[in-house]
Design a protein around this motif. Sequence first.
Motif, PDB file in Angstrom:
ATOM      1  N   ILE A  31      -9.873   6.087   2.754  1.00  0.00           N
ATOM      2  CA  ILE A  31     -10.124   4.735   2.243  1.00  0.00           C
ATOM      3  C   ILE A  31      -8.873   3.876   2.389  1.00  0.00           C
ATOM      4  CG2 ILE A  31     -10.631   3.405   0.156  1.00  0.00           C
ATOM      5  CD1 ILE A  31     -12.411   5.700  -0.762  1.00  0.00           C
ATOM      6  N   PHE A  32      -7.707   4.450   2.097  1.00  0.00           N
ATOM      7  CA  PHE A  32      -6.472   3.690   2.228  1.00  0.00           C
ATOM      8  C   PHE A  32      -6.207   3.306   3.677  1.00  0.00           C
ATOM      9  CE2 PHE A  32      -5.203   4.104  -2.107  1.00  0.00           C
ATOM     10  CZ  PHE A  32      -4.161   3.195  -2.284  1.00  0.00           C
ATOM     11  N   LYS A  33      -6.634   4.145   4.609  1.00  0.00           N
ATOM     12  CA  LYS A  33      -6.451   3.785   6.015  1.00  0.00           C
ATOM     13  C   LYS A  33      -7.312   2.572   6.353  1.00  0.00           C
ATOM     14  CE  LYS A  33      -5.742   5.571  10.613  1.00  0.00           C
ATOM     15  NZ  LYS A  33      -5.553   4.188  11.018  1.00  0.00           N
ATOM     16  N   GLU A  34      -8.496   2.480   5.760  1.00  0.00           N
ATOM     17  CA  GLU A  34      -9.313   1.281   5.954  1.00  0.00           C
ATOM     18  C   GLU A  34      -8.586   0.061   5.416  1.00  0.00           C
ATOM     19  OE1 GLU A  34     -13.399   1.479   4.709  1.00  0.00           O
ATOM     20  OE2 GLU A  34     -13.505   3.636   5.068  1.00  0.00           O
ATOM     21  N   PHE A  35      -7.977   0.194   4.234  1.00  0.00           N
ATOM     22  CA  PHE A  35      -7.192  -0.913   3.683  1.00  0.00           C
ATOM     23  C   PHE A  35      -6.066  -1.285   4.640  1.00  0.00           C
ATOM     24  CE2 PHE A  35      -8.061   0.842  -0.885  1.00  0.00           C
ATOM     25  CZ  PHE A  35      -9.377   0.451  -0.781  1.00  0.00           C
ATOM     26  N   TYR A  36      -5.427  -0.251   5.173  1.00  0.00           N
ATOM     27  CA  TYR A  36      -4.278  -0.437   6.049  1.00  0.00           C
ATOM     28  C   TYR A  36      -4.668  -1.149   7.336  1.00  0.00           C
ATOM     29  CZ  TYR A  36       0.540   0.798   7.228  1.00  0.00           C
ATOM     30  OH  TYR A  36       1.885   0.746   7.496  1.00  0.00           O
TER      31      TYR A  36
ATOM     32  N   LEU B  32       0.828  -1.211   0.000  1.00  0.00           N
ATOM     33  CA  LEU B  32       0.000   0.000   0.000  1.00  0.00           C
ATOM     34  C   LEU B  32       0.861   1.259   0.000  1.00  0.00           C
ATOM     35  CD1 LEU B  32      -2.761  -1.016   2.585  1.00  0.00           C
ATOM     36  CD2 LEU B  32      -2.985  -0.935   0.096  1.00  0.00           C
ATOM     37  N   ALA B  33       1.916   1.265   0.815  1.00  0.00           N
ATOM     38  CA  ALA B  33       2.813   2.427   0.866  1.00  0.00           C
ATOM     39  C   ALA B  33       3.466   2.647  -0.489  1.00  0.00           C
ATOM     40  CB  ALA B  33       3.869   2.228   1.952  1.00  0.00           C
ATOM     41  N   ASN B  34       3.846   1.564  -1.153  1.00  0.00           N
ATOM     42  CA  ASN B  34       4.484   1.672  -2.455  1.00  0.00           C
ATOM     43  C   ASN B  34       3.538   2.259  -3.494  1.00  0.00           C
ATOM     44  OD1 ASN B  34       6.907   1.084  -4.085  1.00  0.00           O
ATOM     45  ND2 ASN B  34       5.582  -0.341  -5.160  1.00  0.00           N
TER      46      ASN B  34
END
Length: 234
Positions: free
Chosen positions: A102-107, A67-69
Motif C-alpha cells: 500500500i505504501f508503494k502505491e502512495f509512493y 512517507l519514509a519518515n
Amino acid sequence: MKTEQLILYRDFEEGDLLTDMVWLAENYADDFYNLSDKAGLLYDCMHRLLDMAGRYGFYGNLWHCYLANLLVNKENSYSCSAEIRGSVEGSVNLAALHDIRIFKEFYDYDLQTVAKALGAEEFSIVLFYEGNPQESKVYNTRIRDRICDLAQRFCLDHTPEEMKQTLTEFYQEYGVGRFGLHKAFRIEKRDGRAEIVPITNIAHVKLSDLVGYEIQKKKLTDNTEAFVNGKKAN
C-alpha cells in the motif's frame, strides 16, 4: 481509503497529512466534490509539507521524505524485530508486505497530474525541494540525510518486495523510532513531567582525535577486533 487497510503501519503521530493526501489522490477527478475545496486541501497539504521540511530539514521530494519518515519511526512487531535481526521469519512478514504494498502505491502517486487537474501547478515546489543548509530541529544531519537517501532509494525499488527489503536493511543498520535512530538523549522537564529528548547536535569524536592515549586505544582496538572475530572472551 487505502489508509484504512493498513495493518502494522497506522496510527501515525503526523498521520493527518497522509489521510488528506491519499484522499486527494483517490478523489481528485471525482466531480462529486467541489473543485475549489479539493484545490484548497491540496494547498494546505503543500503548506504542511513545507513546514515539515523546515522542521526536519528534508529536501528533494518532500512527499517521499514524509512517507519514509513515517516508516522509519513506526515501532511495531515487524520493525522492532527487523532492527535486531534484519530479515525475520513468520507471518508478520505477510502483514508487513501487505502494508508496504500500500505504501508503494502512495509512493508512486502521480501528484503532478493531481496538482494540474486541481489548478495547483505550484505543488511541484514540494516535489523538487531544495532545502536550506540549516540543521534539522528534529534530527541531527546524519539521520536527516539517511532518511532523505532512503526516500530516493525507494525510487529504485520496482516491487513491494524490493521496497520491504530496502526498509528492512535500514532498520537493521540504523534502527527504528526515536530511541533507535538517535544515539544520545537528555531529560527535560515539560509541563511538570520528565521527558527524554533526543540530542540533535552531537560532536563525533574519532580515536585519532584522542592524543596521548595510544596504549589505551590499542587495547580498545584489539578487544574490538577480537569480539568481531568471534572470540569467546577479550
